[in-house]
Each structure stands twice: as C-alpha cells, then as structure tokens.
Design an enzyme around this catalytic site. Structure first.
Site, PDB file in Angstrom:
ATOM      1  N   ASP A  29       0.831  -1.215   0.000  1.00 16.41           N
ATOM      2  CA  ASP A  29       0.000   0.000   0.000  1.00 16.41           C
ATOM      3  C   ASP A  29       0.862   1.261   0.000  1.00 16.41           C
ATOM      4  O   ASP A  29       1.970   1.260   0.535  1.00 16.41           O
ATOM      5  CB  ASP A  29      -0.911  -0.024   1.246  1.00 16.41           C
ATOM      6  CG  ASP A  29      -2.051   0.961   1.120  1.00 16.41           C
ATOM      7  OD1 ASP A  29      -2.378   1.376  -0.017  1.00 16.41           O
ATOM      8  OD2 ASP A  29      -2.624   1.333   2.166  1.00 16.41           O
ATOM      9  N   ARG A  42      -0.597   9.218  -9.888  1.00 11.85           N
ATOM     10  CA  ARG A  42      -0.615   7.991  -9.084  1.00 11.85           C
ATOM     11  C   ARG A  42       0.002   6.800  -9.814  1.00 11.85           C
ATOM     12  O   ARG A  42       0.637   5.951  -9.201  1.00 11.85           O
ATOM     13  CB  ARG A  42      -2.065   7.645  -8.698  1.00 11.85           C
ATOM     14  CG  ARG A  42      -2.706   8.609  -7.712  1.00 11.85           C
ATOM     15  CD  ARG A  42      -4.176   8.236  -7.493  1.00 11.85           C
ATOM     16  NE  ARG A  42      -4.313   6.885  -6.996  1.00 11.85           N
ATOM     17  CZ  ARG A  42      -4.183   6.515  -5.715  1.00 11.85           C
ATOM     18  NH1 ARG A  42      -3.958   7.420  -4.786  1.00 11.85           N
ATOM     19  NH2 ARG A  42      -4.314   5.259  -5.355  1.00 11.85           N
ATOM     20  N   SER A  74      -7.557  -5.546  -5.006  1.00  8.68           N
ATOM     21  CA  SER A  74      -8.641  -6.103  -4.199  1.00  8.68           C
ATOM     22  C   SER A  74      -9.962  -6.057  -4.966  1.00  8.68           C
ATOM     23  O   SER A  74     -10.098  -5.297  -5.936  1.00  8.68           O
ATOM     24  CB  SER A  74      -8.780  -5.320  -2.887  1.00  8.68           C
ATOM     25  OG  SER A  74      -9.395  -4.073  -3.122  1.00  8.68           O
ATOM     26  N   THR A  75     -10.931  -6.823  -4.487  1.00 13.20           N
ATOM     27  CA  THR A  75     -12.255  -6.786  -5.128  1.00 13.20           C
ATOM     28  C   THR A  75     -12.866  -5.385  -4.986  1.00 13.20           C
ATOM     29  O   THR A  75     -13.729  -5.013  -5.771  1.00 13.20           O
ATOM     30  CB  THR A  75     -13.202  -7.836  -4.499  1.00 13.20           C
ATOM     31  OG1 THR A  75     -13.119  -7.763  -3.068  1.00 13.20           O
ATOM     32  CG2 THR A  75     -12.838  -9.243  -4.922  1.00 13.20           C
ATOM     33  N   ASN A  77     -11.023  -2.605  -5.229  1.00 15.53           N
ATOM     34  CA  ASN A  77     -10.260  -1.635  -6.030  1.00 15.53           C
ATOM     35  C   ASN A  77     -10.919  -1.308  -7.379  1.00 15.53           C
ATOM     36  O   ASN A  77     -10.542  -0.325  -8.033  1.00 15.53           O
ATOM     37  CB  ASN A  77      -8.814  -2.110  -6.258  1.00 15.53           C
ATOM     38  CG  ASN A  77      -7.935  -2.042  -5.026  1.00 15.53           C
ATOM     39  OD1 ASN A  77      -7.021  -2.839  -4.845  1.00 15.53           O
ATOM     40  ND2 ASN A  77      -8.176  -1.070  -4.142  1.00 15.53           N
ATOM     41  N   ARG A  80     -12.145   2.330  -8.010  1.00 13.55           N
ATOM     42  CA  ARG A  80     -11.264   3.470  -8.329  1.00 13.55           C
ATOM     43  C   ARG A  80     -11.603   4.055  -9.696  1.00 13.55           C
ATOM     44  O   ARG A  80     -12.299   3.417 -10.486  1.00 13.55           O
ATOM     45  CB  ARG A  80      -9.807   2.992  -8.309  1.00 13.55           C
ATOM     46  CG  ARG A  80      -9.378   2.551  -6.937  1.00 13.55           C
ATOM     47  CD  ARG A  80      -7.915   2.219  -6.875  1.00 13.55           C
ATOM     48  NE  ARG A  80      -7.563   1.902  -5.501  1.00 13.55           N
ATOM     49  CZ  ARG A  80      -6.364   2.038  -4.972  1.00 13.55           C
ATOM     50  NH1 ARG A  80      -5.366   2.460  -5.724  1.00 13.55           N
ATOM     51  NH2 ARG A  80      -6.145   1.746  -3.715  1.00 13.55           N
ATOM     52  N   ARG A 197       2.311  -4.679   6.253  1.00 16.39           N
ATOM     53  CA  ARG A 197       1.543  -3.662   5.534  1.00 16.39           C
ATOM     54  C   ARG A 197       2.337  -2.369   5.527  1.00 16.39           C
ATOM     55  O   ARG A 197       2.746  -1.886   6.584  1.00 16.39           O
ATOM     56  CB  ARG A 197       0.164  -3.409   6.145  1.00 16.39           C
ATOM     57  CG  ARG A 197      -0.598  -2.350   5.319  1.00 16.39           C
ATOM     58  CD  ARG A 197      -2.063  -2.261   5.587  1.00 16.39           C
ATOM     59  NE  ARG A 197      -2.683  -1.362   4.605  1.00 16.39           N
ATOM     60  CZ  ARG A 197      -3.934  -1.441   4.201  1.00 16.39           C
ATOM     61  NH1 ARG A 197      -4.728  -2.364   4.679  1.00 16.39           N
ATOM     62  NH2 ARG A 197      -4.401  -0.585   3.307  1.00 16.39           N
ATOM     63  N   SER A 205      -7.894  -4.716   5.208  1.00 13.61           N
ATOM     64  CA  SER A 205      -8.504  -4.450   3.895  1.00 13.61           C
ATOM     65  C   SER A 205      -8.892  -5.716   3.127  1.00 13.61           C
ATOM     66  O   SER A 205      -8.618  -5.833   1.931  1.00 13.61           O
ATOM     67  CB  SER A 205      -7.585  -3.556   3.049  1.00 13.61           C
ATOM     68  OG  SER A 205      -7.312  -2.353   3.714  1.00 13.61           O
TER      69      SER A 205
HETATM   70  C1  IPE Z   1      -5.265  -2.692  -0.105  1.00 15.01           C
HETATM   71  O1  IPE Z   1      -4.974  -1.364  -0.307  1.00 15.01           O
HETATM   72  C2  IPE Z   1      -5.306  -3.412  -1.429  1.00 15.01           C
HETATM   73  C3  IPE Z   1      -4.022  -3.566  -2.090  1.00 15.01           C
HETATM   74  C4  IPE Z   1      -2.859  -3.204  -1.618  1.00 15.01           C
HETATM   75  C5  IPE Z   1      -4.079  -4.209  -3.360  1.00 15.01           C
HETATM   76  P1  IPE Z   1      -6.134  -0.278  -0.450  1.00 15.01           P
HETATM   77  O2  IPE Z   1      -5.449   1.026  -0.666  1.00 15.01           O
HETATM   78  O3  IPE Z   1      -7.101  -0.702  -1.476  1.00 15.01           O
HETATM   79  O4  IPE Z   1      -6.840  -0.345   0.980  1.00 15.01           O
HETATM   80  P2  IPE Z   1      -7.663   0.718   1.778  1.00 15.01           P
HETATM   81  O5  IPE Z   1      -8.660   1.317   0.829  1.00 15.01           O
HETATM   82  O6  IPE Z   1      -6.678   1.746   2.255  1.00 15.01           O
HETATM   83  O7  IPE Z   1      -8.273  -0.033   2.913  1.00 15.01           O
HETATM   84  C1  IPE Z   2      -1.540   0.216  -3.397  1.00 22.93           C
HETATM   85  O1  IPE Z   2      -1.296   1.570  -3.420  1.00 22.93           O
HETATM   86  C2  IPE Z   2      -1.717  -0.379  -4.781  1.00 22.93           C
HETATM   87  C3  IPE Z   2      -3.074  -0.848  -5.087  1.00 22.93           C
HETATM   88  C4  IPE Z   2      -4.092  -0.846  -4.280  1.00 22.93           C
HETATM   89  C5  IPE Z   2      -3.276  -1.370  -6.419  1.00 22.93           C
HETATM   90  P1  IPE Z   2      -2.493   2.597  -3.433  1.00 22.93           P
HETATM   91  O2  IPE Z   2      -2.875   2.867  -4.846  1.00 22.93           O
HETATM   92  O3  IPE Z   2      -3.603   2.130  -2.562  1.00 22.93           O
HETATM   93  O4  IPE Z   2      -1.817   3.884  -2.825  1.00 22.93           O
HETATM   94  P2  IPE Z   2      -2.442   4.869  -1.753  1.00 22.93           P
HETATM   95  O5  IPE Z   2      -2.892   4.038  -0.606  1.00 22.93           O
HETATM   96  O6  IPE Z   2      -3.566   5.568  -2.431  1.00 22.93           O
HETATM   97  O7  IPE Z   2      -1.321   5.780  -1.405  1.00 22.93           O
HETATM   98 MG    MG Z   3      -4.063   2.381  -0.623  1.00 22.66          MG
END
Ligand code: IPE
Ligand code: IPE
Ligand code: MG
Length: 249
Positions: A29, A42, A74-75, A77, A80, A197, A205
């Site tokens: 993350d 991003r 994740s399911t 994600n 986004r 993490r 998550s």
């Molecule tokens: C968890 O990260 C999923 C992955 C790293 C693939 P997220 O960024 O999706 O989690 P939340 O939204 O902070 O809980």
């Molecule tokens: C984790 O990084 C990667 C995925 C969930 C695919 P993030 O994209 O969640 O990055 P932050 O949490 O927004 O910084």
């Molecule tokens: Mg994240």
C-alpha cells in the site's frame, strides 16, 4: 583486517536462519501517496511499486523464505477511477509478460489467486501461461492476489463445500478447519507467518482473512515504493523478536 563485505544474497548476520518466517504476505500500500508526495500522477507510484516487488521477491529467494504472497488488487479496487483500474490491468499484463523469462530462470513458481475470471481476457491468458510454465519450479512460491477478496474467498469455499454436501459426497460432520482450509484459494501455501503492511494503515482491507488468524502483523509508515531490502530486514528483525504463543502460555 576488515571483515569480508556482505553480498546482497547473504542473510544479514543479525537474522537467525532457523527463525525466519516460512511464508511472508504483504499488503503493498501507498503507491498513490508516494507519487502524490512528488507531484507525480498515481500511476507512476504503481510503476515504482513493481520495482519494489521485484526486489522483495529476489530478497525472499536469496534469504531462503519459501513463500511470498502479495496483494496486488482487491475486489474493492474496481471502485477506483476507470483510468487507474485500466492502467493497473495493463501494468499487470505487461510486467508479467516482461518478467516471465526471469521467473523461469530464477525457478520461481508463480500463482494468482482471486476471482481471475473477471479480469481482462488478455491478462487471464498471461496468468494462465505463467502459472502453467512455472508450476514445477521450487525456488520460491510466489502468489499474487489479484481481484482478491477475503470474504469472497470464504463464501466460495462455503459454496464448494455445500455443493459436495448436496451431492451426498460429504458428511456435514466432516467439515472442520482442516477441510475448510483445503477449499481456500491458498490450500497449497499455508498460512502466512508474517503479514507486512506498508503506508501505516492499521487494517487488513479484506486480505487473507482466514489465513492470518495467527500471523504476526508488521505495519510500517514507509510507502510501498520505498520498501527496500533494508526495510524488509527491519521487518524480519521485528518478527524475530515476537513470541508466537498460538494461544498457549
Ligand atoms: C489494499 O490497499 C489493497 C491492495 C494493496 C491491493 P487499499 O489502498 O485498497 O486499501 P484501503 O482502501 O486503504 O483499505
Ligand atoms: C496500493 O497503493 C496499490 C493498489 C491498491 C493497487 P495505493 O494505490 O492504494 O496507494 P495509496 O494508498 O492511495 O497511497
Ligand atoms: Mg491504498
């Protein structure tokens, strides 16, 4: 006389080979925040995150860790922005295609877990191909959770088990935690000893909900693109300080 310099492959002297985790899981993350902090889009963070993952896989292999499982998508994600989701799918496919020869050369066994059938067709093909070609490799078991949700995994297991009961192949009395384990996507990997993490969030998550029942959890504020060998070394040192009791005294 100065000591022989440590090569990258060697296990750092302060780590005890006998007490390393067998299976490490990582919630990768903080890519977005890493990029934002540099005024970058991003997606640049996701690209840099791939480099971190390659380095971590190599490090696990060098240091004799048998299994690495990472959370890539994740399911949840899918919620986004479409541009980011599309970029990630394209990135997964491109990286897999570009890295396959190296995975083969390094004897890595790669597996994907999650609802793979909902991924883009061309990505599914790369996934199939990589799993098939590397399935007999033994240097490290590398599992990528893609379109993965821990609750969905548990529901899928329940559905499989219920179907077997319905068909008269399984006695409900025979359902226990061992049987349940065998119906999870991770049946052949076992539970993580250490769950890392990055980016400081104190939550799981929806990752490996069943499997982390007794995992040691290590959260670092470091953002995923900055999680290097030295950071992983710190995580392993912290792990070796833990007293795993599994409910006993
Ligand atoms: C968890 O990260 C999923 C992955 C790293 C693939 P997220 O960024 O999706 O989690 P939340 O939204 O902070 O809980
Ligand atoms: C984790 O990084 C990667 C995925 C969930 C695919 P993030 O994209 O969640 O990055 P932050 O949490 O927004 O910084
Ligand atoms: Mg994240």
């Amino acid at each position: 006389m100065s000591a022989k310099p440590m090569t990258l492959q060697e296990l750092p002297a302060d780590l005890d080979r006998e007490r390393l985790p067998r299976h490490v899981a990582a919630i990768m993350d903080g890519n977005g925040r890493w990029a934002k902090g540099r005024g970058l889009p991003r997606i640049v963070g996701h690209q840099r995150g791939v480099d971190t993952l390659k380095e971590l896989l190599r490090c696990c292999k060098d240091w004799g860790i048998a299994a690495l499982t990472v959370y890539a998508f994740s399911t949840e994600n899918w919620g986004r922005p479409l541009d980011e989701v599309n970029f990630l799918m394209m990135l997964f496919e491109r990286v897999l295609r570009q890295q396959l020869d190296e995975l083969i050369a390094e004897e890595v066994k790669i597996r994907f877990v999650g609802n793979l059938a909902s991924l883009p067709e061309s990505l599914q093909q790369e996934i199939e191909r990589s799993m098939e070609i590397t399935r007999h490799n033994t240097s490290i078991q590398f599992t990528v959770a893609t379109n993965y949700g821990g609750r969905q995994e548990i529901v899928d297991a329940c559905r499989n088990i219920a179907q077997q009961v319905k068909e008269g192949k399984l006695d409900p009395e025979a359902i226990d935690t061992n049987l349940f384990d065998r119906h999870l996507y991770t049946s052949d990997i076992g539970d993580p000893d250490l769950l890392v993490r990055t980016s400081g969030e104190m939550r799981v998550s929806n990752f490996l909900l069943w499997q982390i029942a007794y995992s040691e959890i290590y959260v670092t504020p470091t953002l995923w693109p900055d999680f290097d060998r030295a950071e992983f070394h710190r995580a392993l040192c912290a792990y070796q300080q833990r007293n795993r009791r599994f409910g006993k005294v």
